[in-house]
Write an enzyme that holds these catalytic residues in place. Structure first.
Site, PDB file in Angstrom:
ATOM      1  CE  LYS A  74      73.961  -9.332-125.702  1.00 43.69           C
ATOM      2  NZ  LYS A  74      72.975  -8.153-125.742  1.00 43.69           N
ATOM      3  NE  ARG A  81      62.897 -11.652-126.305  1.00 43.48           N
ATOM      4  CZ  ARG A  81      62.342 -10.916-126.571  1.00 43.48           C
ATOM      5  NH1 ARG A  81      61.428 -10.668-127.800  1.00 43.48           N
ATOM      6  NH2 ARG A  81      63.110  -9.918-126.336  1.00 43.48           N
ATOM      7  CG  ASP A 114      71.451 -11.380-119.410  1.00 37.92           C
ATOM      8  OD1 ASP A 114      70.533 -10.745-119.062  1.00 37.92           O
ATOM      9  OD2 ASP A 114      71.394 -11.908-120.882  1.00 37.92           O
ATOM     10  CD  GLU A 166      69.740 -14.439-124.568  1.00 44.81           C
ATOM     11  OE1 GLU A 166      69.873 -13.933-123.285  1.00 44.81           O
ATOM     12  OE2 GLU A 166      70.113 -13.390-125.497  1.00 44.81           O
ATOM     13  CG  ASP A 213      71.259  -9.816-128.457  1.00 46.96           C
ATOM     14  OD1 ASP A 213      71.499 -10.658-127.505  1.00 46.96           O
ATOM     15  OD2 ASP A 213      71.228  -8.678-128.209  1.00 46.96           O
TER      16      ASP A 213
END
Length: 480
Positions: free
Chosen positions: A258, A332, A269, A330, A328
């Site tokens: 990112k 799911r 997150d 990750e 990115d």
């Protein structure tokens, strides 16, 4: 924060901060020289507030009548937030005689109870100025409303208990809040409730049980992944209701790194996992007669020699393989493994609901007030939508059907984790996830990227949503 209800002003704590409305029967008992002018001002549509000449109160705030009925745009909360930036008294007297809208009442009580947590509580500033903290909330009501309000206060206080625990955990910086730290904090909090027990899978058990997607995400970090299952046995038999939370304790994006601005809030997150923990604590506090399992999929998505690579393929615990074409995406991956594991752990599950700060796309679609709901089970969709309206923690449905199949097609594996065309990002993630819940178990996905944080003055802090939604949904489901 303690609370109580009164039906006579003579019972009120002194000196309290009175929050009322123009025309309230409570004001007839108040002897304040400025009161008439304040009533006129509030009746004209402006907030009227004073800390002078308002004995026996420390402060009087009159809020226009319309704000007490606005469930859509939260006008009442908009008036309350600046008032409590610097509280005038540790005691608040809330006039509930105009809080007739159940959703507005619930959100107001949760806001006040949630004042128990401030960022300063983390102790990370070397010096903090002493401030007044609200420690007692008193609700004033008419005698006929006492029984109903007593139950509402009890429920919202229990919900706020879970929200506070989730918010405190999520606000902790990620160098401290690692997967193992979350496990230990959950064990500490659950130890107070005999009905709660924790089951932990370390990195070895994750490998032995075939959670290859969770392993793939976490293997690049020096702080290994964990799977934590919190079991609540409010009864000895009956179906288990399961909740799965994304717990990425920090998300660099992995090798799909990112940019700095996009990484700044990535300690949050893990809000999905934190909120599952908070939900379990609220359930235990209410001593609900149900069986519930909360699953926290915990990992740090880091860069390093062992980090997962774009184009690699990992196998989930249900045997399905996923091509990782974007490191990115990750969240799911860990959710997919956790959903499949939860279904195996309790094959007779009544439903599985997962919650995650999954995609920025859902914020572009729905903004910061609504959580995204994706499911193929219409009964679950209807009940979650109704619970959102009742609780004031609303959801909005996005499509989820076979038209999304091409978004997860892979030439080398069963699925790929992101669509190559960069379209329907939120729904595509849900389409991938649905493969990991057996068709016979009702499943829903909540993307809370917009709602899991409260944003104000350029800062973000954990909000504790969607715990109110899930509690309302669970209470509704119990009585069916």
């Amino acid at each position: 924060m303690e609370y109580r209800l009164i039906t006579r002003l003579a019972e009120q704590p002194q000196p309290a901060h009175l929050i009322s409305w123009p025309g309230s029967p409570l004001l007839a008992e108040v002897d304040c020289p400025a009161l008439a002018a304040m009533v006129d001002r509030a009746a004209a549509g402006d907030i009227a507030d004073t800390q002078f000449a308002c004995a026996p109160f420390a402060r009087i705030t009159l809020i226009p009548v319309a704000a007490w009925q606005d469930a859509l745009t939260d006008t009442l909360l908009g008036h309350l937030r600046p008032l409590f930036a610097a509280p005038a008294s540790p005691q608040v007297l809330l006039d509930c005689t105009r809080l007739e809208n159940a959703s507005v009442l619930a959100k107001t009580l949760r806001f006040l109870f949630n004042l128990d947590h401030q960022l300063s509580d983390l102790g990370l500033k070397s010096q903090t100025a002493p401030t007044t903290r609200v420690t007692q909330l008193t609700g004033y009501c008419q005698p006929r409303a006492l029984a109903e309000l007593t139950e509402t206060f009890r429920l919202q206080h229990a919900i706020a208990h879970g929200m506070l625990a989730a918010r405190r955990l999520a606000d902790i910086p990620s160098e401290q809040c690692t997967p193992q730290f979350v496990v230990e904090e959950a064990q500490r909090l659950c130890a107070s409730w005999p009905q709660l027990r924790c089951e932990v899978l370390d990195e070895r058990a994750i490998g032995e049980q075939g959670l290859g997607l969770l392993h793939a995400v976490g293997k690049g970090a020096s702080r290994p992944p964990r799977l934590l299952a919190i079991h609540y046995d409010g009864r000895q038999d009956g179906p288990v209701r399961s909740y799965v939370g994304k717990g990425i304790t920090f998300d660099t994006g992995g090798l799909w790194l990112k940019e700095g601005a996009g990484m700044y809030t990535m300690k949050y997150d893990m809000c999905g996992a934190a909120n599952v923990l908070g939900l379990m604590l609220s359930i235990a506090r209410l001593a609900l007669p149900v069986r519930v399992m909360g699953v926290l999929a915990l990992a740090e998505n880091a860069i390093g020699p062992e980090a997962m690579q774009p184009g690699s393929v990992a196998r989930a615990c249900n045997g399905m393989t996923v091509e990782i074409n974007n490191t990115d995406a990750e969240g799911r991956l860990v959710l997919a493994d956790a959903i499949a594991w939860a279904a195996k752990r309790h094959p007779q599950t009544r439903f599985i609901i997962d919650l995650a700060t999954l995609t920025g796309a859902v914020v572009k679609a729905l903004g910061y007030e609504l959580s995204g709901l994706m499911t193929q089970n219409e009964a679950l969709r209807a009940s979650l939508t109704a619970a959102g309206i009742a609780s004031g923690d609303e959801v909005w449905s996005l499509p989820l059907d076979k038209r999304l199949k091409k978004q997860t097609d892979s030439a080398i594996a069963d699925l790929c984790n992101t669509p190559g065309n960069n379209a329907a990002i939120s729904a595509s993630a849900a389409w991938l996830l649905h493969h990991f819940c057996p068709a016979e178990i009702p499943w829903a996905h909540l993307d809370v990227s917009g709602t899991a944080l409260w944003r104000e003055h350029g800062r973000s802090v954990a909000s504790g949503r969607p715990i109110p939604l899930l509690m309302q949904h669970l209470l509704d489901d119990i009585v069916q």
